[in-house]
Design a protein around this motif. Structure first.
Motif, PDB file in Angstrom:
ATOM      1  N   UNK A 145       0.797  -1.222   0.000  1.00 40.05           N
ATOM      2  CA  UNK A 145       0.000   0.000   0.000  1.00 40.05           C
ATOM      3  C   UNK A 145       0.835   1.280   0.000  1.00 40.05           C
ATOM      4  N   UNK A 146       2.121   1.167   0.285  1.00 40.79           N
ATOM      5  CA  UNK A 146       2.916   2.386   0.396  1.00 40.79           C
ATOM      6  C   UNK A 146       4.105   2.458  -0.555  1.00 40.79           C
ATOM      7  N   UNK A 147       4.434   1.373  -1.250  1.00 44.07           N
ATOM      8  CA  UNK A 147       5.597   1.358  -2.125  1.00 44.07           C
ATOM      9  C   UNK A 147       5.145   1.129  -3.567  1.00 44.07           C
ATOM     10  N   UNK A 148       5.584   1.973  -4.470  1.00 39.70           N
ATOM     11  CA  UNK A 148       5.234   1.848  -5.887  1.00 39.70           C
ATOM     12  C   UNK A 148       6.304   1.020  -6.587  1.00 39.70           C
ATOM     13  N   UNK A 149       6.085  -0.282  -6.685  1.00 41.47           N
ATOM     14  CA  UNK A 149       7.084  -1.165  -7.296  1.00 41.47           C
ATOM     15  C   UNK A 149       6.729  -1.576  -8.712  1.00 41.47           C
ATOM     16  N   UNK A 150       5.473  -1.490  -9.096  1.00 41.74           N
ATOM     17  CA  UNK A 150       5.083  -1.880 -10.449  1.00 41.74           C
ATOM     18  C   UNK A 150       5.512  -0.794 -11.438  1.00 41.74           C
ATOM     19  N   UNK A 151       5.735  -1.210 -12.688  1.00 39.20           N
ATOM     20  CA  UNK A 151       6.167  -0.288 -13.729  1.00 39.20           C
ATOM     21  C   UNK A 151       5.145  -0.291 -14.856  1.00 39.20           C
ATOM     22  N   UNK A 152       4.785   0.905 -15.294  1.00 34.39           N
ATOM     23  CA  UNK A 152       3.864   1.100 -16.406  1.00 34.39           C
ATOM     24  C   UNK A 152       4.683   1.692 -17.546  1.00 34.39           C
ATOM     25  N   UNK A 153       4.875   0.919 -18.636  1.00 36.73           N
ATOM     26  CA  UNK A 153       5.708   1.342 -19.759  1.00 36.73           C
ATOM     27  C   UNK A 153       4.814   1.768 -20.916  1.00 36.73           C
ATOM     28  N   UNK A 154       5.119   2.910 -21.510  1.00 32.59           N
ATOM     29  CA  UNK A 154       4.407   3.389 -22.695  1.00 32.59           C
ATOM     30  C   UNK A 154       5.444   3.709 -23.771  1.00 32.59           C
ATOM     31  N   UNK A 155       5.167   3.214 -24.990  1.00 31.91           N
ATOM     32  CA  UNK A 155       6.074   3.439 -26.116  1.00 31.91           C
ATOM     33  C   UNK A 155       5.239   3.814 -27.335  1.00 31.91           C
ATOM     34  N   UNK A 156       5.403   5.050 -27.812  1.00 33.18           N
ATOM     35  CA  UNK A 156       4.657   5.539 -28.965  1.00 33.18           C
ATOM     36  C   UNK A 156       5.387   5.119 -30.239  1.00 33.18           C
ATOM     37  N   UNK A 157       4.756   4.247 -31.011  1.00 33.11           N
ATOM     38  CA  UNK A 157       5.397   3.703 -32.210  1.00 33.11           C
ATOM     39  C   UNK A 157       5.596   4.787 -33.258  1.00 33.11           C
ATOM     40  N   UNK A 158       4.581   5.623 -33.476  1.00 31.24           N
ATOM     41  CA  UNK A 158       4.641   6.638 -34.539  1.00 31.24           C
ATOM     42  C   UNK A 158       5.690   7.712 -34.259  1.00 31.24           C
ATOM     43  N   UNK A 159       5.894   8.086 -32.994  1.00 27.67           N
ATOM     44  CA  UNK A 159       6.865   9.129 -32.637  1.00 27.67           C
ATOM     45  C   UNK A 159       8.287   8.600 -32.510  1.00 27.67           C
ATOM     46  N   UNK A 160       8.448   7.291 -32.484  1.00 32.82           N
ATOM     47  CA  UNK A 160       9.781   6.713 -32.262  1.00 32.82           C
ATOM     48  C   UNK A 160      10.646   6.864 -33.505  1.00 32.82           C
TER      49      UNK A 160
END
Length: 137
Positions: free
Chosen positions: A31-46
């Motif tokens: 409840x107090x530690x942010x261990x998960x990772x949310x990855x976002x990768x924009x294909x068109x801008x890459x």
């Protein structure tokens, strides 16, 4: 920097990583530690080569949105660093899977002897079943 192949790399600025709290059981710490990772990768801008972009946008995967953004959530490990590495590895695997060129399949026909054997087996099976019937009186 993420190495995809010998000539293709993804810079750090192209991948957006954000730490979030993990789901599920885990006691007080979850409840107090942010261990998960949310990855976002924009294909068109890459800055990926056009071949990679076309293949990724045409690839049918639930992690790719209609806008052409790859979204990966990693929360299987206890530390943020391990989840970050796993998310980047899954991104690499997704890109490699989308750009893999499959061999073209050539349709084949069964040989005459195979067709003959199949029909002979069917006839033999029919004869066996016919012998099981009660005789007509």
């Amino acid at each position: 920097m993420l190495q995809i192949s010998n000539s293709v790399t993804i810079d750090e600025w192209e991948v957006e990583l954000s730490a979030i709290r993990s789901q599920g059981a885990g006691g007080q710490n979850v409840n107090k530690v942010a261990t998960a990772i949310h990855l976002r990768f924009d294909i068109k801008r890459s800055k990926l080569p056009d071949f990679y972009k076309e293949r990724l946008l045409a690839y049918r995967d639930s992690r790719i949105t209609k806008d052409g953004v790859i979204v990966i959530k990693s929360q299987s490990h206890r530390t943020q660093e391990q989840n970050r590495e796993e998310a980047l590895q899954r991104l690499k695997e997704l890109i490699l899977a989308a750009t893999k060129v499959e061999k073209k399949r050539h349709a084949t026909k069964p040989t005459r002897s195979t067709q003959r054997k199949r029909v002979d087996q069917k006839v033999q099976r029919g004869r066996t079943k016919e012998l099981r019937k009660l005789p007509k009186i």
